[in-house]
Design a protein around this motif. Structure first.
Motif, PDB file in Angstrom:
ATOM      1  N   VAL A 101      73.708 151.507  -1.998  1.00 55.94           N
ATOM      2  CA  VAL A 101      74.918 152.308  -1.811  1.00 55.94           C
ATOM      3  C   VAL A 101      76.114 151.371  -1.902  1.00 55.94           C
ATOM      4  CG1 VAL A 101      76.165 153.866  -0.282  1.00 55.94           C
ATOM      5  CG2 VAL A 101      73.653 153.898  -0.329  1.00 55.94           C
ATOM      6  N   THR A 102      76.906 151.518  -2.954  1.00 58.52           N
ATOM      7  CA  THR A 102      77.997 150.585  -3.187  1.00 58.52           C
ATOM      8  C   THR A 102      79.265 151.338  -3.559  1.00 58.52           C
ATOM      9  OG1 THR A 102      78.591 148.537  -4.348  1.00 58.52           O
ATOM     10  CG2 THR A 102      77.508 150.257  -5.646  1.00 58.52           C
ATOM     11  N   GLY A 103      80.392 150.639  -3.448  1.00 60.10           N
ATOM     12  CA  GLY A 103      81.684 151.234  -3.732  1.00 60.10           C
ATOM     13  C   GLY A 103      82.630 151.002  -2.565  1.00 60.10           C
ATOM     14  N   ASP A 104      83.717 151.753  -2.539  1.00 56.37           N
ATOM     15  CA  ASP A 104      84.671 151.606  -1.445  1.00 56.37           C
ATOM     16  C   ASP A 104      84.890 152.948  -0.758  1.00 56.37           C
ATOM     17  OD1 ASP A 104      86.324 153.026  -3.181  1.00 56.37           O
ATOM     18  OD2 ASP A 104      87.339 151.223  -3.893  1.00 56.37           O
ATOM     19  N   PRO A 127      79.631 147.379   0.634  1.00 54.08           N
ATOM     20  CA  PRO A 127      81.031 147.757   0.435  1.00 54.08           C
ATOM     21  C   PRO A 127      81.693 146.822  -0.567  1.00 54.08           C
ATOM     22  CG  PRO A 127      80.765 146.598   2.522  1.00 54.08           C
ATOM     23  CD  PRO A 127      79.384 146.795   1.969  1.00 54.08           C
ATOM     24  N   THR A 128      82.514 147.381  -1.467  1.00 56.66           N
ATOM     25  CA  THR A 128      83.154 146.564  -2.503  1.00 56.66           C
ATOM     26  C   THR A 128      84.624 146.936  -2.669  1.00 56.66           C
ATOM     27  OG1 THR A 128      82.328 148.102  -4.198  1.00 56.66           O
ATOM     28  CG2 THR A 128      81.034 146.117  -3.806  1.00 56.66           C
ATOM     29  N   LEU A 129      85.333 147.001  -1.585  1.00 57.18           N
ATOM     30  CA  LEU A 129      86.774 147.228  -1.659  1.00 57.18           C
ATOM     31  C   LEU A 129      87.431 146.024  -2.325  1.00 57.18           C
ATOM     32  CD1 LEU A 129      89.207 149.017  -0.817  1.00 57.18           C
ATOM     33  CD2 LEU A 129      89.262 147.717   1.327  1.00 57.18           C
ATOM     34  N   GLN A 135      92.347 140.617   4.611  1.00 54.72           N
ATOM     35  CA  GLN A 135      92.002 141.166   5.914  1.00 54.72           C
ATOM     36  C   GLN A 135      91.569 142.619   5.803  1.00 54.72           C
ATOM     37  OE1 GLN A 135      91.739 139.219   8.726  1.00 54.72           O
ATOM     38  NE2 GLN A 135      90.603 141.062   9.342  1.00 54.72           N
ATOM     39  N   ASP A 136      92.172 143.358   4.870  1.00 55.77           N
ATOM     40  CA  ASP A 136      91.760 144.749   4.659  1.00 55.77           C
ATOM     41  C   ASP A 136      90.324 144.812   4.145  1.00 55.77           C
ATOM     42  OD1 ASP A 136      94.284 145.435   5.432  1.00 55.77           O
ATOM     43  OD2 ASP A 136      94.967 146.088   3.443  1.00 55.77           O
ATOM     44  N   ILE A 137      89.972 143.887   3.261  1.00 57.04           N
ATOM     45  CA  ILE A 137      88.604 143.836   2.738  1.00 57.04           C
ATOM     46  C   ILE A 137      87.621 143.519   3.855  1.00 57.04           C
ATOM     47  CG2 ILE A 137      87.049 142.581   1.181  1.00 57.04           C
ATOM     48  CD1 ILE A 137      89.466 142.220  -0.701  1.00 57.04           C
ATOM     49  N   LEU A 138      87.991 142.576   4.703  1.00 50.45           N
ATOM     50  CA  LEU A 138      87.107 142.200   5.811  1.00 50.45           C
ATOM     51  C   LEU A 138      87.013 143.308   6.849  1.00 50.45           C
ATOM     52  CD1 LEU A 138      88.203 138.471   6.214  1.00 50.45           C
ATOM     53  CD2 LEU A 138      86.090 139.336   5.165  1.00 50.45           C
ATOM     54  N   ASP A 139      88.098 144.013   7.114  1.00 49.27           N
ATOM     55  CA  ASP A 139      88.060 145.139   8.051  1.00 49.27           C
ATOM     56  C   ASP A 139      87.173 146.259   7.507  1.00 49.27           C
ATOM     57  OD1 ASP A 139      89.779 143.778   9.718  1.00 49.27           O
ATOM     58  OD2 ASP A 139      91.567 144.897   9.120  1.00 49.27           O
ATOM     59  N   HIS A 140      87.277 146.511   6.199  1.00 52.47           N
ATOM     60  CA  HIS A 140      86.440 147.514   5.533  1.00 52.47           C
ATOM     61  C   HIS A 140      84.970 147.126   5.651  1.00 52.47           C
ATOM     62  CE1 HIS A 140      84.657 149.352   1.815  1.00 52.47           C
ATOM     63  NE2 HIS A 140      85.471 150.359   2.108  1.00 52.47           N
ATOM     64  N   LEU A 141      84.669 145.841   5.462  1.00 54.40           N
ATOM     65  CA  LEU A 141      83.310 145.333   5.623  1.00 54.40           C
ATOM     66  C   LEU A 141      82.834 145.512   7.059  1.00 54.40           C
ATOM     67  CD1 LEU A 141      80.758 143.658   4.963  1.00 54.40           C
ATOM     68  CD2 LEU A 141      82.170 141.595   5.236  1.00 54.40           C
ATOM     69  N   GLY A 163      79.375 142.038  -0.022  1.00 50.62           N
ATOM     70  CA  GLY A 163      80.246 142.329  -1.160  1.00 50.62           C
ATOM     71  C   GLY A 163      79.625 141.898  -2.464  1.00 50.62           C
ATOM     72  N   CYS A 164      80.446 141.931  -3.496  1.00 51.17           N
ATOM     73  CA  CYS A 164      79.985 141.680  -4.861  1.00 51.17           C
ATOM     74  C   CYS A 164      80.986 140.802  -5.598  1.00 51.17           C
ATOM     75  CB  CYS A 164      79.816 143.020  -5.577  1.00 51.17           C
ATOM     76  SG  CYS A 164      79.413 142.907  -7.315  1.00 51.17           S
ATOM     77  N   GLU A 165      80.554 139.641  -6.040  1.00 58.69           N
ATOM     78  CA  GLU A 165      81.335 138.765  -6.915  1.00 58.69           C
ATOM     79  C   GLU A 165      82.802 138.681  -6.494  1.00 58.69           C
ATOM     80  OE1 GLU A 165      80.455 139.968 -10.955  1.00 58.69           O
ATOM     81  OE2 GLU A 165      78.394 140.366 -10.386  1.00 58.69           O
TER      82      GLU A 165
END
Length: 404
Positions: A101-104, A127-129, A135-141, A163-165
């Motif tokens: 399950v991937t995406g944002d 998660p791949t925001l 910080q938003d990416i890490l909060d999403h994670l 995450g991915c790449e």
């Protein structure tokens, strides 16, 4: 023409292959960490684990990537009802035991993961925001990871990928305001590879720390094949794999180098497009669409071939099974923004899709049209192989249990 800032997650995912090709051309691909960095004892354990894995043929887990992005149009936007039907098909028709399950979008990710858990599937949650502050990416994670931990405590089989790449999706690792500028900077050779790797390492460490802080099951990351990653941060080595070789030995040799850390190896993506010659593009098969035309057109004179796609996937499954991978996830289940238009090769965007199903619109060329998916030959080929592996697992389980 769709503007770069309006592109969906699906579009960004397609650009990763271009990014990696540009990096390789610029000489940015670097060697992986030596196993000896962790000491002689760990190196011995790594070698033993690698030999043991190869002595156990078969795939431990068999899956497919399911992307939960917003969609390019209202008609292709995420739908909970459609997702639930898809998850049932993944289990009952594809015979997969795992869904990536991937995406944002935390709500989309968690709803899909919960449905997969309800259906008894193993979940690889990733998660791949991207293209927002770190910080938003890490909060999403963190939010996604906390949900994954809740599922795990309830008894679901869950693995979390942080995450991915990252070097493509996370701003600041490669200079550029968006993924397109980063790709251009790499292709033009204006990126300092040492500084880029230092920034990548720093963010990967931060992401691993966040993942560990909220999730206590197996942790991983989806890297490109030539990425340099300190896999000591993770429990599972995850690789997006798009190689094409004429012989099995070359695949085995290449995959073996990812075993040096003595950890389970998961192929987090593998696949190709449905036209003659697509596997030889090594991940660039999607780059055959002229987005400047309205409607968008397929470039060149491609010959649609679902058989080519199916043969490549089964060839890789043969290899993966022979080396005893922890998991392999076919890329991907459905790509709603790339419709199949039978009898119209110029506008058959499905040829540029990695999907194992073809999207068919009720009203072709109408962006508001409803649609459905139909299985391609690749779907049927995977289903046969996954069902065979499923029966083997059941037989091994009965043998291990012994007589009643």
């Amino acid at each position: 023409m769709q503007k770069p800032e309006d592109r969906t997650h699906r579009d960004l995912g397609l650009t990763r292959a271009r990014f990696l090709t540009g990096a390789a051309c610029a000489g940015l691909a670097v060697a992986v960490l030596p196993a000896g960095a962790a000491g002689a004892a760990e190196a011995r354990k790594a070698a033993e684990a690698s030999r043991a894995a190869e002595a156990r043929p078969g795939l431990r887990h068999r899956g497919v990537v399911y992307t939960v992005g917003e969609g390019g149009t209202p008609a292709t936007a995420f739908s909970t009802a459609r997702m639930r039907r898809d998850i049932r098909a993944i289990r009952d028709r594809l015979h997969a035991d795992t869904v990536d399950v991937t995406g944002d979008g935390v709500e989309r990710l968690t709803a899909t993961a919960a449905e997969a858990a309800e259906r008894g599937l193993r979940i690889w949650l990733q998660p791949t925001l991207g293209d927002v502050p770190e910080q938003d990416i890490l909060d999403h994670l963190a939010e996604t990871g906390r949900f994954a931990e809740g599922l795990r405590r309830q008894g679901a089989a869950v693995e979390l990928s942080v995450g991915c790449e990252f070097w493509l999706f996370v701003p600041g690792i490669v200079p550029g305001a968006d993924v397109f500028e980063r790709i251009r900077n790499l292709q033009e050779g204006t990126v300092d590879p040492v500084a880029m790797q230092r920034r990548l390492d720093r963010f990967t460490e931060r992401a691993a720390a966040v993942g560990r802080s909220v999730f206590h099951g197996p942790l991983s990351y989806a890297a490109a094949q030539e990425d340099e990653v300190d896999w000591r941060l993770f429990d599972i080595v995850g690789i997006d794999y798009y190689s094409c070789f004429p012989d099995r030995t070359s695949y085995v040799r290449e995959l073996r180098r990812y075993r040096r850390w003595g950890k389970p190896l998961a192929v987090t993506e593998f696949g190709t497009c449905a036209y003659v010659g697509a596997p030889e593009t090594a991940g660039m098969g999607w780059d055959v669409v002229d987005h400047g035309k309205q409607p968008e057109e397929i470039k060149g004179h491609l010959v649609r071939s679902e058989r080519t796609q199916a043969a490549y996937l089964t060839q890789l499954l043969d290899v993966f099974s022979s080396v005893g991978l922890h998991a392999a996830m076919a890329f991907e289940f459905v790509t709603p923004d790339a419709p199949h238009r039978p009898g119209d090769p110029l506008h058959d965007l499905d040829m540029a899709s990695y999907s194992i199903t073809r999207t068919v619109q009720d009203h072709p060329f109408d962006p508001a049209s409803d649609w459905h998916w139909e299985p391609k030959e690749a779907f049927h080929a995977l289903a046969r192989r996954y069902a065979l592996e499923q029966r083997r697992d059941a037989a091994h389980g009965e043998a291990a249990a012994g007589p009643a």
